[in-house]
Design an enzyme around this catalytic site. Structure first.
Site, PDB file in Angstrom:
ATOM      1  N   ASN A 180      39.451-104.895   1.067  1.00 37.45           N
ATOM      2  CA  ASN A 180      38.421-104.769   0.105  1.00 37.45           C
ATOM      3  C   ASN A 180      37.904-103.267  -0.139  1.00 37.45           C
ATOM      4  OD1 ASN A 180      35.781-104.856  -0.953  1.00 37.45           O
ATOM      5  ND2 ASN A 180      35.724-106.930  -0.264  1.00 37.45           N
ATOM      6  N   ASP A 215      35.540-102.274  -2.027  1.00 38.56           N
ATOM      7  CA  ASP A 215      34.065-102.119  -2.824  1.00 38.56           C
ATOM      8  C   ASP A 215      33.279-101.011  -2.159  1.00 38.56           C
ATOM      9  OD1 ASP A 215      34.738-104.620  -4.111  1.00 38.56           O
ATOM     10  OD2 ASP A 215      33.380-105.942  -3.017  1.00 38.56           O
ATOM     11  N   HIS A 216      33.415-100.966  -0.823  1.00 42.64           N
ATOM     12  CA  HIS A 216      32.521 -99.891  -0.451  1.00 42.64           C
ATOM     13  C   HIS A 216      32.625 -98.578  -0.550  1.00 42.64           C
ATOM     14  CE1 HIS A 216      30.137-102.540   1.993  1.00 42.64           C
ATOM     15  NE2 HIS A 216      31.035-103.277   2.111  1.00 42.64           N
ATOM     16  N   HIS A 266      35.324-107.186  -5.662  1.00 41.00           N
ATOM     17  CA  HIS A 266      34.180-108.049  -5.959  1.00 41.00           C
ATOM     18  C   HIS A 266      33.412-107.377  -7.372  1.00 41.00           C
ATOM     19  CE1 HIS A 266      30.715-110.861  -4.772  1.00 41.00           C
ATOM     20  NE2 HIS A 266      30.790-110.859  -5.824  1.00 41.00           N
ATOM     21  N   ARG A 270      30.451-107.795  -9.192  1.00 41.66           N
ATOM     22  CA  ARG A 270      29.194-108.638  -9.072  1.00 41.66           C
ATOM     23  C   ARG A 270      28.483-108.444 -10.413  1.00 41.66           C
ATOM     24  NH1 ARG A 270      27.488-109.555  -3.576  1.00 41.66           N
ATOM     25  NH2 ARG A 270      25.254-109.992  -4.757  1.00 41.66           N
ATOM     26  N   ARG A 330      26.376-103.420  -8.625  1.00 43.15           N
ATOM     27  CA  ARG A 330      26.191-102.623  -7.662  1.00 43.15           C
ATOM     28  C   ARG A 330      27.264-101.676  -7.066  1.00 43.15           C
ATOM     29  NH1 ARG A 330      24.320-106.389  -2.572  1.00 43.15           N
ATOM     30  NH2 ARG A 330      23.184-107.301  -4.166  1.00 43.15           N
ATOM     31  N   GLU A 385      37.158-111.353  -6.688  1.00 43.25           N
ATOM     32  CA  GLU A 385      36.104-111.785  -6.178  1.00 43.25           C
ATOM     33  C   GLU A 385      35.131-111.962  -7.233  1.00 43.25           C
ATOM     34  OE1 GLU A 385      34.306-110.606  -2.556  1.00 43.25           O
ATOM     35  OE2 GLU A 385      36.203-110.590  -1.567  1.00 43.25           O
ATOM     36  N   THR A 442      24.953-108.795   1.154  1.00 41.68           N
ATOM     37  CA  THR A 442      26.165-108.972   0.975  1.00 41.68           C
ATOM     38  C   THR A 442      26.347-110.623   0.800  1.00 41.68           C
ATOM     39  OG1 THR A 442      28.469-108.966   1.602  1.00 41.68           O
ATOM     40  CG2 THR A 442      26.653-109.226   3.449  1.00 41.68           C
ATOM     41  N   THR A 443      27.759-111.022   0.430  1.00 39.28           N
ATOM     42  CA  THR A 443      27.915-112.405   0.344  1.00 39.28           C
ATOM     43  C   THR A 443      27.298-113.400   1.462  1.00 39.28           C
ATOM     44  OG1 THR A 443      29.637-111.901  -1.174  1.00 39.28           O
ATOM     45  CG2 THR A 443      29.450-114.063  -0.665  1.00 39.28           C
ATOM     46  N   GLU A 478      39.038-119.738   1.210  1.00 40.81           N
ATOM     47  CA  GLU A 478      38.800-118.532   2.073  1.00 40.81           C
ATOM     48  C   GLU A 478      37.777-118.577   2.842  1.00 40.81           C
ATOM     49  OE1 GLU A 478      38.765-114.627   0.601  1.00 40.81           O
ATOM     50  OE2 GLU A 478      37.592-113.844   2.403  1.00 40.81           O
ATOM     51  N   HIS A 519      35.064-112.071   6.029  1.00 40.96           N
ATOM     52  CA  HIS A 519      33.881-111.656   6.071  1.00 40.96           C
ATOM     53  C   HIS A 519      33.048-111.029   7.603  1.00 40.96           C
ATOM     54  CE1 HIS A 519      30.034-111.111   3.775  1.00 40.96           C
ATOM     55  NE2 HIS A 519      29.451-111.228   5.074  1.00 40.96           N
ATOM     56  N   GLY A 520      32.919-109.934   7.657  1.00 44.14           N
ATOM     57  CA  GLY A 520      32.414-109.498   8.878  1.00 44.14           C
ATOM     58  C   GLY A 520      33.547-109.423   9.859  1.00 44.14           C
TER      59      GLY A 520
END
Ligand code: PXP
Length: 260
Positions: free
Chosen positions: A6, A8-9, A42, A44, A48, A69, A99-100, A150, A213-214
């Site tokens: 991912n 996104d960051h 993602h 969004r 963002r 996503e 976050t989600t 997921e 996630h995480g």
């Protein structure tokens, strides 16, 4: 195990200065060259991090499948059908969240989710639903027409970090998990067993199973034990490590830990 990276960051960092640095297409190239089996982004509603132009450029230049996503918002779904990613993962979205935060409520939004799945299917886009790891949500996902789920591993990751990491001693300690260690151990075992049971059930009814996630370099081994999970989507920990070792090495190390 398929590794979805991912990115996104990378866009989070870029948006912090509103410049084109770091360049998301550079990150895409490095990820594709260093073991990512899939790129996850993602788009969004609040834009963002990933912007529309990023999504189009990533679709155009990625050499591995792209997992988009997105929420069930109609405008976003229209963009998704235009982008035609290799898969869409429907996720819940709240403006105020960092976050989600949890899985999609597949019971409360039945009609909207069904509409979204049918629309995406009309454009030959397979659909995964990002859900909490429980049997009812898995069953409902199948009923609504998804081909994949997921499983949200956030609860597991939070407990793991409070028990085995330094989160407890940081300013981001999770108050609700400031518990005796034996209680945290019991909860961790339950979190893993919930994910395992949901994964097994999903596979048994013909759904593909991803998790995310995480997940990070410390906790991912627990997911590797669950044979039914065939894909992990990981972002934060890889990008965080890349600050110190570079994106290529951060992905290679995660690839090493997620190779069966
Ligand atoms: N999978 C889904 C559906 C997500 O929403 C996210 C976060 O965007 C991830 C995986 C990656 O989570 P993390 O950044 O914590 O690795």
């Amino acid at each position: 195990m398929k590794l979805g990276v991912n990115i996104d960051h990378i866009a989070v960092l870029r948006e912090a200065r509103r410049v084109n640095d770091p360049d998301i297409l550079n990150a895409l190239y490095v990820a594709c060259q260093n073991g990512a089996n899939q790129i996850t982004i993602h788009l969004r509603e609040d834009r963002r991090h990933i912007q529309d132009v990023d999504a189009y450029n990533i679709m155009k230049h990625s050499t591995v499948p792209v997992n988009l996503e997105c929420s069930i918002n109609r405008n976003i779904l229209n963009i998704a059908t235009d982008l035609k990613p290799h898969r869409a993962t429907l996720v819940p979205e709240k403006r105020e969240e960092v976050t989600t935060e949890g899985g999609l409520d597949v019971f409360a939004h039945e009609d909207e989710i069904t509409y979204a799945i049918e629309l995406l299917h009309d454009y030959i886009i397979p659909v995964s639903l990002f859900i909490d790891p429980n049997i009812e949500a898995v069953e409902q996902s199948k009923k609504l027409g998804a081909e994949m789920v997921e499983l949200h591993t956030g609860t597991f990751a939070n407990i793991y970090a409070m028990l085995n990491g330094s989160l407890l001693h940081s300013s981001h300690s999770l108050k609700e998990l400031e518990l005796p260690r034996n209680e945290l151990s019991i909860r961790l075992e339950k979190a893993v067993s919930d994910i395992t049971a949901a994964a097994k059930y999903a596979k048994s009814i013909g759904l593909e199973v991803a998790a995310g996630h995480g997940l990070n370099y410390h906790n991912v081994h627990e997911m590797m034990k669950i044979a039914e999970i065939t894909e992990l989507n990981i972002g934060q920990s890889i990008i965080a490590k890349s600050v110190f070792v570079g994106l290529a090495d951060a992905i290679k190390e995660m690839r090493r830990l997620t190779t069966r």
